[in-house]
Design an enzyme around this catalytic site. Sequence first.
Site, PDB file in Angstrom:
ATOM      1  CD  GLU A   1       1.962   0.430  -6.708  1.00  0.00           C
ATOM      2  OE1 GLU A   1       1.583  -0.780  -6.558  1.00  0.00           O
ATOM      3  OE2 GLU A   1       1.770   1.348  -5.902  1.00  0.00           O
TER       4      GLU A   1
ATOM      5  CB  SER B   1       4.081  -2.263  -3.827  1.00  0.00           C
ATOM      6  OG  SER B   1       3.179  -2.763  -2.735  1.00  0.00           O
TER       7      SER B   1
ATOM      8  NE  ARG C   1      -2.312  -1.603  -5.916  1.00  0.00           N
ATOM      9  CZ  ARG C   1      -3.526  -2.285  -5.735  1.00  0.00           C
ATOM     10  NH1 ARG C   1      -4.714  -2.241  -6.414  1.00  0.00           N
ATOM     11  NH2 ARG C   1      -3.602  -2.751  -4.637  1.00  0.00           N
TER      12      ARG C   1
HETATM   13  C1  LIG Z   1       4.368   3.107   2.966  1.00  0.00           C
HETATM   14  C2  LIG Z   1       3.371   3.199   1.585  1.00  0.00           C
HETATM   15  C3  LIG Z   1       2.424   2.178   1.503  1.00  0.00           C
HETATM   16  C4  LIG Z   1       1.507   2.030   0.294  1.00  0.00           C
HETATM   17  N1  LIG Z   1       0.680   1.395   0.417  1.00  0.00           N
HETATM   18  C5  LIG Z   1      -0.318   1.270  -0.599  1.00  0.00           C
HETATM   19  C6  LIG Z   1      -1.392   0.273  -0.958  1.00  0.00           C
HETATM   20  O1  LIG Z   1      -1.392  -0.471   0.072  1.00  0.00           O
HETATM   21  N2  LIG Z   1      -2.232   0.348  -1.733  1.00  0.00           N
HETATM   22  C7  LIG Z   1      -1.931   1.172  -2.913  1.00  0.00           C
HETATM   23  O2  LIG Z   1      -2.648   1.218  -3.995  1.00  0.00           O
HETATM   24  N3  LIG Z   1      -1.074   2.186  -2.827  1.00  0.00           N
HETATM   25  C8  LIG Z   1      -0.102   2.156  -1.956  1.00  0.00           C
HETATM   26  N4  LIG Z   1       0.859   3.102  -1.605  1.00  0.00           N
HETATM   27  C9  LIG Z   1       1.073   4.079  -2.904  1.00  0.00           C
HETATM   28  C10 LIG Z   1       0.263   5.434  -2.680  1.00  0.00           C
HETATM   29  O3  LIG Z   1       0.185   5.554  -1.235  1.00  0.00           O
HETATM   30  C11 LIG Z   1      -0.897   5.518  -3.537  1.00  0.00           C
HETATM   31  O4  LIG Z   1      -0.773   5.237  -4.912  1.00  0.00           O
HETATM   32  C12 LIG Z   1      -1.568   6.835  -3.094  1.00  0.00           C
HETATM   33  O5  LIG Z   1      -2.703   7.025  -3.818  1.00  0.00           O
HETATM   34  C13 LIG Z   1      -0.855   8.134  -4.054  1.00  0.00           C
HETATM   35  O6  LIG Z   1      -1.427   9.260  -3.458  1.00  0.00           O
HETATM   36  P1  LIG Z   1      -0.514  10.600  -3.305  1.00  0.00           P
HETATM   37  O7  LIG Z   1      -1.425  11.882  -3.226  1.00  0.00           O
HETATM   38  O8  LIG Z   1       0.740  10.577  -2.816  1.00  0.00           O
HETATM   39  O9  LIG Z   1      -0.236  10.737  -4.956  1.00  0.00           O
HETATM   40  P2  LIG Z   1       1.246  11.168  -5.540  1.00  0.00           P
HETATM   41  O10 LIG Z   1       2.180  10.385  -5.326  1.00  0.00           O
HETATM   42  O11 LIG Z   1       1.614  12.660  -5.464  1.00  0.00           O
HETATM   43  O12 LIG Z   1       0.792  10.996  -7.349  1.00  0.00           O
HETATM   44  C14 LIG Z   1       0.569   9.779  -7.793  1.00  0.00           C
HETATM   45  C15 LIG Z   1      -0.078   9.914  -9.210  1.00  0.00           C
HETATM   46  O13 LIG Z   1      -1.282  10.397  -9.132  1.00  0.00           O
HETATM   47  C16 LIG Z   1      -1.238  11.654  -9.950  1.00  0.00           C
HETATM   48  N5  LIG Z   1      -2.136  12.506  -9.107  1.00  0.00           N
HETATM   49  C17 LIG Z   1      -2.339  12.820  -7.742  1.00  0.00           C
HETATM   50  N6  LIG Z   1      -3.119  13.526  -7.500  1.00  0.00           N
HETATM   51  C18 LIG Z   1      -3.996  13.852  -8.679  1.00  0.00           C
HETATM   52  C19 LIG Z   1      -5.151  14.325  -8.854  1.00  0.00           C
HETATM   53  N7  LIG Z   1      -5.862  15.156  -7.824  1.00  0.00           N
HETATM   54  N8  LIG Z   1      -5.682  14.545 -10.038  1.00  0.00           N
HETATM   55  C20 LIG Z   1      -5.152  13.675 -11.093  1.00  0.00           C
HETATM   56  N9  LIG Z   1      -3.871  13.123 -10.970  1.00  0.00           N
HETATM   57  C21 LIG Z   1      -3.469  13.048  -9.671  1.00  0.00           C
HETATM   58  C22 LIG Z   1       0.072  12.137  -9.886  1.00  0.00           C
HETATM   59  O14 LIG Z   1       0.145  13.049 -11.213  1.00  0.00           O
HETATM   60  C23 LIG Z   1       0.733  10.674 -10.096  1.00  0.00           C
HETATM   61  O15 LIG Z   1       0.963  10.344 -11.435  1.00  0.00           O
HETATM   62  C24 LIG Z   1       1.661   3.272  -0.689  1.00  0.00           C
HETATM   63  C25 LIG Z   1       2.642   4.018  -0.540  1.00  0.00           C
HETATM   64  C26 LIG Z   1       3.524   4.023   0.671  1.00  0.00           C
HETATM   65  C27 LIG Z   1       4.606   5.115   0.673  1.00  0.00           C
END
Ligand SMILES: Cc1cc2nc3c(=O)[nH]c(=O)nc-3n(C[C@H](O)[C@H](O)[C@H](O)COP(=O)(O)OP(=O)(O)OC[C@H]3O[C@@H](n4cnc5c(N)ncnc54)[C@H](O)[C@@H]3O)c2cc1C
Length: 339
Positions: free
Chosen positions: A335, A239, A165
């Site tokens: 996280e 998480s 992570r």
């Molecule tokens: C129900 C649920 C289940 C989940 N299960 C998992 C799991 O099993 N495993 C896991 O690892 N995570 C999990 N997550 C967390 C999350 O889905 C992941 O971390 C996912 O990759 C976040 O994507 P996002 O586009 O929503 O990013 P955001 O939440 O919008 O951003 C997350 C971070 O990434 C940065 N960011 C986003 N896009 C970019 C880009 N293009 N360039 C540079 N920086 C960027 C943002 O600035 C921020 O710091 C879960 C979340 C939820 C709500």
Amino acid sequence: MDIHTDIPLKNYTTMRLGGNAKYITEAHTAEDVATIYQNAKAQNLPVFVLGGGSNVIAKDEGFAGIVVRIRIPGFEVVADEPGSTTIRIGAGEQWDSIVKRTVDMNLSGIEAMSAIPGTAGAAPIQNVGAYGQEIADTLVSAEAYDSLTNTFGTLENSDCDFKYRDSIFRSRDKGRYVITSITIKLSKNQPQPPFYEALQKYLDDNGIKIYTQQIIRDAVIAIRTSKLPDPKVNPNTGSFFKNAIVDSWQVDNLKRISPDIPLYDMGDGHYKVPTGWLIERAGFKGQLINGIRVHDKNALVLINESATSYHDLAYARNAIIDKVRDMFGIIIEQEPLEI
Ligand SMILES: Cc1cc2nc3c(=O)[nH]c(=O)nc-3n(C[C@H](O)[C@H](O)[C@H](O)COP(=O)(O)OP(=O)(O)OC[C@H]3O[C@@H](n4cnc5c(N)ncnc54)[C@H](O)[C@@H]3O)c2cc1C
């Protein structure tokens, strides 16, 4: 390019908390990203990059700068070899639709990461992972805008310093790069056992002995649906805490405190302790603290049931961290990142 003013960040984050962003806009191309950063620089405004907002917590004071939502599309096969297919994916694509598409192509490498919310471009940030796979296993490279030098470039997998992570994108170079596309290399072979414990148990319990990409995807979706709340119904970020990593010298003491503590040898002098187990032992599973519910099926997940502020969430988080520290001497880590 449309720019909106004073927009509640809770509308763009799955925990549905936080104040307003002064400006919010969308980038549909890599060039948009550069333009937004140049304009922000000219106006001396900070920029925050948002994907789907599923791993970001917004604070009550909001963000006095420009939030840029990455919406860059793209899905292009860049190499097709006898055993593998390499695909370049736009950072704004929904991660799970990419997983579905590659499973439909009978490719393996990300099928166990089915149903993770968010965008493809965010996947490398915390080295997303689930059920024994993580993006570090298949990522070839990430194309990115470097906001420090105002240039575009390619970061190879080895440049990203992927860990559990974690990567350079959320540690050493936090906020520096905007990922505009990722390139992943997937295998044409069927998924091979041994699978991750919980996944193998589901397969055994359901008498499944043939392992196609689609079967693994379906199994993962079934497991996730049974124990993870849907953020559209119950606001959450998956998480809320990372699993704890402890040094081998801590193991004896932890076993003295709780002889049944689960410890997974990582083979490098460290052990992984499931933080959900620690939180459950600390008595929080199912509890409601300041409008934040510790999920009754998975204590790693915090649900915003009736909290109205980041402050409420921080109170609940700190109560959990403090009690786990007092009971086990382990400091658990949040996280999701914060804006
Ligand atoms: C129900 C649920 C289940 C989940 N299960 C998992 C799991 O099993 N495993 C896991 O690892 N995570 C999990 N997550 C967390 C999350 O889905 C992941 O971390 C996912 O990759 C976040 O994507 P996002 O586009 O929503 O990013 P955001 O939440 O919008 O951003 C997350 C971070 O990434 C940065 N960011 C986003 N896009 C970019 C880009 N293009 N360039 C540079 N920086 C960027 C943002 O600035 C921020 O710091 C879960 C979340 C939820 C709500």
